[in-house]
Design a protein around this motif. Structure first.
Motif, short mmCIF file in Angstrom:
data_model
loop_
_atom_site.label_atom_id
_atom_site.label_comp_id
_atom_site.label_asym_id
_atom_site.label_seq_id
_atom_site.Cartn_x
_atom_site.Cartn_y
_atom_site.Cartn_z
N ARG A 109 0.74 -1.17 -0.47
CA ARG A 109 0.08 0.31 -0.38
C ARG A 109 0.90 1.54 0.35
N LEU A 110 2.12 1.66 0.65
CA LEU A 110 2.71 1.93 0.33
C LEU A 110 2.86 2.85 -1.31
N ASP A 111 2.90 2.45 -2.02
CA ASP A 111 2.76 2.81 -3.67
C ASP A 111 0.99 2.99 -3.69
N THR A 112 0.00 2.43 -3.49
CA THR A 112 -1.04 2.39 -3.73
C THR A 112 -2.29 3.25 -3.41
N ASN A 113 -1.71 2.92 -1.80
CA ASN A 113 -2.80 4.10 -1.30
C ASN A 113 -1.98 4.09 0.33
N PRO A 114 -1.66 4.67 0.64
CA PRO A 114 -0.25 4.76 2.08
C PRO A 114 -1.48 4.99 2.75
N LEU A 115 -2.61 6.36 2.74
CA LEU A 115 -3.70 6.11 3.61
C LEU A 115 -3.97 5.36 4.34
N ARG A 116 -3.85 4.04 3.41
CA ARG A 116 -5.32 2.95 4.48
C ARG A 116 -3.92 2.09 5.32
N ILE A 117 -2.60 2.83 5.25
CA ILE A 117 -2.14 1.71 5.95
C ILE A 117 -1.94 2.11 7.07
N LEU A 118 -2.56 3.26 7.43
CA LEU A 118 -2.88 3.66 8.82
C LEU A 118 -4.38 2.89 10.14
N ASP A 119 -5.10 2.17 8.79
CA ASP A 119 -6.17 1.07 9.26
C ASP A 119 -5.48 -0.36 9.18
N SER A 120 -4.52 -0.78 9.02
CA SER A 120 -3.94 -2.18 8.99
C SER A 120 -4.42 -2.10 10.59
N LYS A 121 -4.34 -3.76 10.22
CA LYS A 121 -5.06 -4.32 11.62
C LYS A 121 -3.57 -5.45 12.32
N SER A 122 -2.74 -5.18 11.64
CA SER A 122 -1.42 -5.58 12.09
C SER A 122 -0.67 -4.91 13.21
N GLU A 123 -0.38 -5.62 14.28
CA GLU A 123 0.35 -5.21 15.45
C GLU A 123 0.93 -4.49 15.42
N GLU A 124 2.72 -4.57 14.80
CA GLU A 124 3.48 -4.25 14.67
C GLU A 124 3.47 -3.04 13.85
N THR A 125 2.76 -2.77 13.28
CA THR A 125 2.66 -2.02 11.66
C THR A 125 2.25 -1.35 12.62
N GLN A 126 0.71 -1.13 13.98
CA GLN A 126 -0.02 0.09 14.74
C GLN A 126 1.46 0.58 15.51
#
Length: 428
Positions: A199-216
């Motif tokens: 998503r970094l390329d396609t739609n970075p904003l969507r990373i914000l509601d990632s369900k991955s705990e590490e990412t959060q």
RNA sequence: GUGGGUGUAGCUCAGUGGUAGAGUCCUGGAUUGUGAUUCCAGUUGUCGCGGGUUCAAAUCCCGUCACCCACCCCA
């Protein structure tokens, strides 16, 4: 094809009890939307595939990998609609509804997504949605929210549904934030989950509601959208919250909330419930000021919502409020065939003058089985006509759901009787 | 696309190698102008499908299909 016919995978048969529950939810939306002065629009079940690719976005799951797509005889690609907004916008543009008018529209219908079915998630599901065109302010956004809040109240599920809101700001603010977010995340690329990297390329904003705990966890120190909102965007959101509070709507702000479909700006909102298995969202929406232009129309601000009717029905199930289905209110039994004409006349009068659902017994059989059928129909009353009643111009009414004794009344008094007493019973 | 679970009577399910079961529903009778309730009697069936092992398979093995739940994503 197997020996006996089966359903196409993931398609459902909604049996009378479920169907009437769906209808109840649908009718509640319909009457509420009408009470706000919104107009119904009926949209096609399929569109050219490119409409969804362009309007919803190819990097969304719904369009990118879940569409029912096939070619028509001319070789053009057609898809069953995965959602309603793109069709509604297309219809508004191609029927020139946006020239000099600011339509407020609603629609309902079946949507299709080829996903793995589970509780609350179906390959064919029902949505009701509303879209308003030509209004820039947050007041109309709040009205859209209020419409749904009204529906929750009427359906008795307000306490089971939570409203979450956020703002994405205008285009300039969002681009500035997007750049800052990408700058922050690129060095961390190695530690992000695979979906987020994509998503970094396609739609970075969507990373914000990632369900991955590490990412959060990584996002703890990420730039915040609120810091990048320009003056108009900040004001817009403040105004939205003020009107919401004035209207007595309770909500929570979810800073990380980004809508799945990528055409939103400014206000975005979602309703959530715990009654849906692994799913939680019953509906959502927001402002999408750029979409009309993107789909070939003249620039026109727009805002809308979509709600899953199936999911609302699930919430009502969990609340113990599923509609107990009754086929009819009155079950009419004639005890011998010489009374058929008379009984037909009575049935018609009841249907037309007392607004009752009247099921007439057909197929003969023994008297006891006729009453058995009356009981099974769910009727509140059996209306009986035999020789005695015919001779005296009366009818006999037997209550099937209470212990009250049956009564015999003059036929000409029957309408008054039902309009008084039965209406009271039905209200309970 | 990936994982887990479940498929036996119309429905809910029990049955782990030896006669196919229960509850419920349904049908009839007690009650030929009265359902639901009560009592009595009765019918439930390619055990998801295909193959294999075995004297013997609902049961064990292989394959396959369907549904449910979950991941992912969304309504």
């Amino acid at each position: 094809m197997p020996e006996s016919y089966s359903r196409v995978g993931g398609m459902r048969d909604l049996l009378p009890t479920e169907a009437s529950h769906m209808t109840l939810v649908e009718e509640t939306f319909k009457s509420t939307l009408a009470s706000y002065g919104y107009d119904e629009i009926r949209l096609p079940t399929m569109e050219w595939t490119v409409l969804f690719q362009r309007g919803v976005g190819e990097d969304t799951d719904a369009v990118g990998k879940e569409m029912y797509t096939f070619e028509d005889s001319s070789g053009e690609s057609i898809s069953l609609r995965p959602e309603g907004t793109a069709s509604c916008v297309r219809a508004a543009i191609s029927n020139t509804m946006l020239r000099g008018d600011r339509p407020r529209l609603w629609y309902t219908g079946n949507m299709f997504r080829h996903e793995q079915p589970q509780k609350g998630r179906y390959r064919e599901f029902m949505q009701v949605g509303a879209e308003v065109f030509g209004y820039t302010g947050p007041d109309i956004d709040v009205e859209l929210i209020q419409i749904c809040e009204d529906v929750w109240r009427k359906l008795g599920i307000s306490d089971r549904i939570d409203l979450q809101i956020n703002t994405l700001g205008n285009l300039e603010s969002r681009l500035a934030f997007r750049n800052a977010l990408v700058d922050f995340l690129v060095p961390l690329k190695g530690t992000l989950d695979p979906d987020s990297v994509r998503r970094l390329d396609t739609n970075p904003l969507r990373i914000l509601d990632s369900k991955s705990e590490e990412t959060q966890n990584l996002l703890q120190n990420a730039p915040r959208l609120t810091d990048y909102l320009d003056e108009p965007s900040t004001k817009y959101f403040e105004e939205l919250r003020r009107i919401l509070s004035e209207a007595g709507v309770s909500y929570s702000v979810k800073e990380r909330m980004v809508r799945g479909l990528d055409y939103y700006s400014h206000a975005v909102f979602e309703w959530h419930s715990d009654d849906l298995g692994a799913q939680s969202q019953v509906g959502g929406g927001g402002r999408y000021d750029g979409l009309v232009e993107r789909l070939g129309g003249s620039a026109c601000p727009a805002s809308g919502f979509a709600v899953g009717i199936d999911r609302i029905a699930l919430v009502r199930d969990a609340a113990g409020k599923s509609a107990d289905h009754r086929s009819c209110d009155v079950y009419v039994i004639s005890l011998d065939s010489s009374g058929d004409t008379y009984v037909n006349k009575i049935s018609r009068i009841l249907r037309e003058q007392a607004d009752l659902r009247v099921r007439k017994h057909h197929g003969g059989g023994r008297v006891k089985n006729r009453f058995r059928d009356a009981d099974r129909s769910g009727a509140l009353w059996a209306l009986v006509v035999g020789e005695e009643e015919m001779a005296a111009q009366t009818i006999t009414l037997k209550p099937l759901r209470t212990d009250e004794p049956q009564i015999t009344i003059a036929t000409e008094a029957m309408i008054d009787f039902f309009n008084d007493k039965l209406k009271k019973d039905l209200a309970n």
